[in-house]
Enzyme design. Sequence first.
Site, short mmCIF file in Angstrom:
data_model
loop_
_atom_site.label_atom_id
_atom_site.label_comp_id
_atom_site.label_asym_id
_atom_site.label_seq_id
_atom_site.Cartn_x
_atom_site.Cartn_y
_atom_site.Cartn_z
N LYS A 22 0.83 -1.23 0.00
CA LYS A 22 0.00 0.00 0.00
C LYS A 22 0.86 1.27 0.00
O LYS A 22 0.65 2.17 -0.80
CB LYS A 22 -0.91 -0.01 1.24
CG LYS A 22 -1.53 1.35 1.56
CD LYS A 22 -2.35 1.33 2.82
CE LYS A 22 -1.63 1.59 4.11
NZ LYS A 22 -1.41 3.01 4.45
N ASN A 23 1.82 1.33 0.92
CA ASN A 23 2.57 2.58 1.07
C ASN A 23 3.59 2.80 -0.04
O ASN A 23 4.20 3.87 -0.12
CB ASN A 23 3.25 2.63 2.45
CG ASN A 23 2.21 2.84 3.54
OD1 ASN A 23 1.06 3.17 3.26
ND2 ASN A 23 2.62 2.64 4.79
N CYS A 116 -4.76 12.75 13.22
CA CYS A 116 -5.41 11.44 13.07
C CYS A 116 -5.14 10.64 14.33
O CYS A 116 -4.47 11.12 15.24
CB CYS A 116 -4.95 10.73 11.82
SG CYS A 116 -3.28 10.13 11.93
N ARG A 121 0.76 14.67 13.28
CA ARG A 121 1.27 14.47 11.91
C ARG A 121 1.30 15.75 11.05
O ARG A 121 0.51 15.91 10.12
CB ARG A 121 0.48 13.35 11.22
CG ARG A 121 0.54 12.06 12.00
CD ARG A 121 -0.11 10.92 11.29
NE ARG A 121 0.64 10.47 10.13
CZ ARG A 121 0.19 9.57 9.27
NH1 ARG A 121 -1.00 9.06 9.43
NH2 ARG A 121 0.92 9.20 8.24
N ASP A 304 5.01 0.92 12.10
CA ASP A 304 3.80 0.25 11.60
C ASP A 304 3.67 -1.20 12.08
O ASP A 304 2.67 -1.85 11.79
CB ASP A 304 3.77 0.28 10.05
CG ASP A 304 3.54 1.68 9.51
OD1 ASP A 304 3.19 2.57 10.30
OD2 ASP A 304 3.71 1.88 8.30
N ARG A 396 -8.42 -0.56 5.02
CA ARG A 396 -7.63 0.48 4.37
C ARG A 396 -6.30 -0.08 3.88
O ARG A 396 -5.76 0.38 2.88
CB ARG A 396 -7.33 1.63 5.34
CG ARG A 396 -8.57 2.36 5.78
CD ARG A 396 -8.21 3.47 6.71
NE ARG A 396 -7.21 4.34 6.07
CZ ARG A 396 -6.64 5.37 6.63
NH1 ARG A 396 -6.97 5.72 7.85
NH2 ARG A 396 -5.75 6.10 5.98
#
Length: 417
Positions: A22-23, A116, A121, A304, A396
């Site tokens: 994803k990233n 968030c 952030r 993460d 997500r």
Amino acid sequence: MEQFVIEGNRNLSGTVNISGAKNAILPVMAACLLAPGKSVLRNVPILNDLKAMAHLLRVIGARIDYGKGSMSIDSKDVCYSEAPYELVSKMRASIYVLGPLLARLGEARVSFPGGCAIGTRPVDLHLKAMEALGAEITIEHGYINAKAKQLVGADIYFEKSSVGATINAMMAAVLAKGQTRMFNAAMEPEVDSTIDLLNKMGAKISGKASTTLTIDGVEELFPVEMTMIPDRIEAGTFLIAGALSTSPITVANCEPGHLGLLIDKLREAGCILDVGESSITITPPTKIKPVNLITLPYPGFPTDLQAQFSVLMTLAEGISYIEDTIFPDRFMHVAELNRLQANIRMDRNVSTIKGVEELSGAEVMATDLRASAALVLAGMVAKGTTTVSRIYHIDRGYDHIENKLNALGANITRMDL
Ligand code: EPZ
């Protein structure tokens, strides 16, 4: 709203295939705006964050089509320079359109991302880099307005290592006039894969996998095809699932070279890891040993995977200390794990985890993507039934995590309430 109902069962076995990262895909999708025409990305899973980025690119004027495990992005007709609040507020990575829009259209209007669940952030490093390249930045009514007739190469010193700011600045600098040098650039594999894509498009970026990047601006870029790298965080999450299991599992289609420190830490916890070229077989220990860790920019331990590794430590024989230096507030999972009868205390950005004999199923609530993955792992090893609500967070970034875990022997049901 959907939730997972999980019956505790630690007996996993078999092989799980890892999806595209994803990233790595999010910035590359934005980078496709720089090369007018149709680029094709392969090894693309179905994830809500990627759908959100596709939506934003369509709003800007790109055409997105999905194939089997692939996505094509045609940016020929890109002409709108605005990323509106309703899209940016859903996904912070929308900020990735700032650099490409500025470089291609000479202007960008991007909603200021808010805070968030994992912290405040800021995006100051992104903005400073754009200013260094000659952009005029103003902030008005919650929007970042950036303008530059022609970006000009410059020396950029990042005060902190930032994945997003490094990539955004790089995407702006590839079409700038002259040379840009970036110091203290981030070295995450997702930065490298963006460099690979941009160079394939005709950019001139050197210094990959180091903290100093040199970019010689070019006049134009061309569309390309590229296969995306495997998701190191998904692979790490499944390795931790294997460490929590009672028998070995194999994590396939991964890049072990991206998982160095996690592999070391799992060995320290007593696991046996058999590392192949693109797969890892993990054999869990009979007794999990406590391990201390600190999250740091790559090649340090990834933030993460902090929440997921914490779950492993809740069952260790002894006390472990886990510090998050990247996102100091990223501990929303702790209170939920304690509801499952873990024993975790917080002191600022350090958790002290006292291992317990077993976790006990309960109702818990997911707060963000990785916290929800941690709660699923915890539910899998807890005695009895655990329900995890707000699982839209997990969709997500994980490609049907329940199907992949169930294929290994877990018992997870998605319920629509
Ligand atoms: C990326 O976020 C990832 N997101 C995050 O993954 C990941 O946790 C993070 O990198 C760290 O590895 C994507 O790739 C889409 P940073 P990013 O800029 O780029 C500070 C997930 O779960 N900072 O490297 O936003 C920041 O507050 C997500 O998949 C500034 O101070 O992270 C943090 O302390 C969540 N000013 C540190 O730098 C800035 O302008 C590193 O953040 C930018 C960042």
